[in-house]
Design an enzyme around this catalytic site. Structure first.
Site, mmCIF file in Angstrom:
data_model
loop_
_atom_site.group_PDB
_atom_site.id
_atom_site.type_symbol
_atom_site.label_atom_id
_atom_site.label_comp_id
_atom_site.label_asym_id
_atom_site.label_seq_id
_atom_site.Cartn_x
_atom_site.Cartn_y
_atom_site.Cartn_z
ATOM 1 N N ASP A 274 0.834 -1.210 0.000
ATOM 2 C CA ASP A 274 0.000 0.000 0.000
ATOM 3 C C ASP A 274 0.866 1.256 0.000
ATOM 4 O O ASP A 274 0.583 2.219 0.728
ATOM 5 C CB ASP A 274 -0.944 0.019 1.211
ATOM 6 N N GLU B 84 -11.061 0.864 -3.426
ATOM 7 C CA GLU B 84 -10.261 1.314 -2.273
ATOM 8 C C GLU B 84 -9.109 2.167 -2.772
ATOM 9 O O GLU B 84 -9.016 2.477 -3.960
ATOM 10 C CB GLU B 84 -9.748 0.095 -1.488
#
Ligand code: 6LW
Length: 506
Positions: free
Chosen positions: A14, A178
């Protein structure tokens, strides 16, 4: 320009990037590990050095009773030129939810958390031309048809919303929208997101709008990054991207990807990849839609040489450096160091408890790796053990350790795979000082020990049993960790770790 991916190998998922002048900073998720949110610095996007961690105090990062792969998810880092501060916004999914911290210097110290009262994960900040901060996360509001992401301006001093959050573009309809980020370029606002789930159907999609709050129109070339239909490729799951402009008009994307071993197994976790961004009709297309490779060649005349660090050594005389992590918040009394090494005192907790045993972990960064540890341990009670573990999570690890039974000291190799615990080898040894060695290739770990000058082969284990695919709730990656435990009781003996060597050969 040539470079190798991953630009930061090992479990650093991420990733998010920002630039201030000639300096780039990058952060990654850290889940149940402490300190949290590792932060890296680079001058050229391909050579990265970890300069610290954003969450270094328990008041910023409470990981008590946090389950594996819970805790800290997907951070975003942004520089705000209006106040000359860096902001790191993230989610502690196990307790305080969305929050941000700020710092003058990215190496730290970072502030106490400022909470933002919006649900969802993967928060991001966008600072507009006036310096107003807009907060976005993948918040879902059951009453709003367009839900998926919501954004609103916040008071950056307090984290309070200045207006009610508004739904934004929700993606192209794939699973798990997301990782939203907002950018401004070419007279447009862009909303970049990830969809498809963080596994092999992962992708990056984008939409743009003339106004910050919409309407966003999706890119006709979506997805602008994916390997979901390239299942034969060594690199899978590319997605969750963040973009940065390099000051010369070139744009780049950092994103996560995994290196698979066989079938779709991967155990090193989601690593940091880099690719150039090419523009078509004011749409950013990552790597011009071509495959992401280990060996990248980019059409930019730059004489940047990538020096990949392949060796890491320490004698712990100054303690542990930024790279090392504890499993959840470290317990007092478990750790100390002096000029002779690092000392771990086992508490009652074990590697198989979802808790905080005495544990210092170093991410495995290469499929082909070697570690060597010189250690000394004289257990006083039969329950005491210390050694090194190849650790994925509490029910997925291989432990190579010294313990004692009656008057004999043993060197053992234990495998914990789901609800199966198996002692593979248990060898009586005459010395309490050993060198433990683990070698790895794509498919296996090989365990060796050097005792009184003689090297012995102790056993091997399959990498796929410490992989994401062999586990549930598995967002992390393998670590080599030094540990000690009293197996239910506080240990009366310290384990001394004298030397640690990591070598990577990928
Ligand atoms: C993260 C989400 C994801 O919050 O996995 O790749 C989650 N994407 O964006 C945990 O890393």
């Amino acid at each position: 320009m040539k470079y190798k991916n991953p630009i930061i190998p090992g479990f650093y998922p991420d990733s998010s990037i920002c630039r201030k002048g000639e300096d780039y900073y990058l952060v990654a998720s850290s889940f149940e590990y402490f300190p949290g949110v590792p932060i890296f610095h680079s001058k050229d996007l391909v050579n990265w050095e970890q300069i610290g961690n954003c969450l270094t105090r328990k008041s910023q990062l409470n990981l008590e009773n946090v389950e594996s792969s819970a805790g800290i998810y997907a951070p975003t880092i942004r520089y705000n030129p209006h106040d000359d501060l860096f902001y790191m916004v993230t989610t502690n999914v196990s307790n305080i939810g969305n929050f941000y911290v700020y710092a003058k210097e990215p190496s730290g110290e970072w502030s106490e958390p400022i909470l933002v009262e919006q649900d969802g994960i993967d928060p991001s900040l966008f600072f507009d031309d006036e310096g107003v901060a807009h907060f976005i996360s993948n918040s879902r509001d059951a009453n709003v048809e367009k839900a998926g992401f919501r954004m609103a301006p916040i008071d950056i001093k307090t984290g309070k919303f200045l207006k009610p959050p508004m739904p934004l573009w929700g993606g192209i309809g794939s699973y798990a929208p997301e990782a939203p980020h907002i950018y401004q370029a070419n007279g447009w606002f862009y909303q970049l997101i990830a969809e498809g789930g963080t596994e092999i159907n992962h992708m990056v999609t984008i939409a743009r709008s003339r106004e910050l709050y919409g309407n966003y129109e999706p890119c006709p070339f979506n997805p602008i990054l994916t390997h979901r239909d390239k299942k034969w490729h060594f690199i899978q799951a590319v997605g969750h991207a963040d973009l940065v402009e390099d000051g010369n008009g070139n744009w780049w994307a950092v994103f996560l990807g995994v290196r698979i071993t066989q079938s779709f197994f991967h155990h090193l976790g989601r690593e940091v990849f880099l690719a150039p961004v090419n523009w078509a009709d004011d749409w950013p297309i990552i790597n011009a839609g071509k495959l992401i490779e280990i060996d990248m060649e980019v059409n930019i005349n730059d004489n940047i040489i990538q020096n990949r660090k392949t060796e890491y050594k320490t004698d712990f005389r100054t303690g542990i450096s930024h790279e090392w992590v504890h499993l959840r918040n470290p317990l007092d009394g478990s750790y100390r160091h002096d000029e002779n090494g690092l000392y771990l005192t086992g508490n009652a907790l074990t590697l198989t408890d979802e808790a905080n045993p005495a544990f210092v972990g170093f991410r495995q960064r290469d499929l082909d790796s070697l570690i060597e540890i010189d250690m000394e341990f004289t257990p006083k009670a039969d329950c005491e053990e210390a050694g090194v573990t190849v650790f994925y999570k509490y029910d997925s690890h291989f432990d190579f350790y010294i313990s004692k039974q009656d008057k004999t000291t043993y060197l053992s190799l234990r495998k914990v795979v789901g609800d199966i615990t198996h002692i593979q080898s248990k060898i009586p040894v005459n010395s309490n000082e050993v060198t433990l060695k683990i070698k790895s290739d794509r498919l296996k770990y090989y365990f060796y020990a050097i005792i009184e000058g003689v090297e012995i082969f102790v056993g091997e284990a399959l990498t796929r049993f410490v992989s994401k695919e062999a586990n549930t709730r598995a967002f992390t990656g393998t670590l080599y960790a030094l540990y000690a435990t009293g197996n239910g009781r506080l240990s009366s003996s310290e384990a001394r770790f004298i030397r640690f060597l990591y070598q990577g050969n990928d």
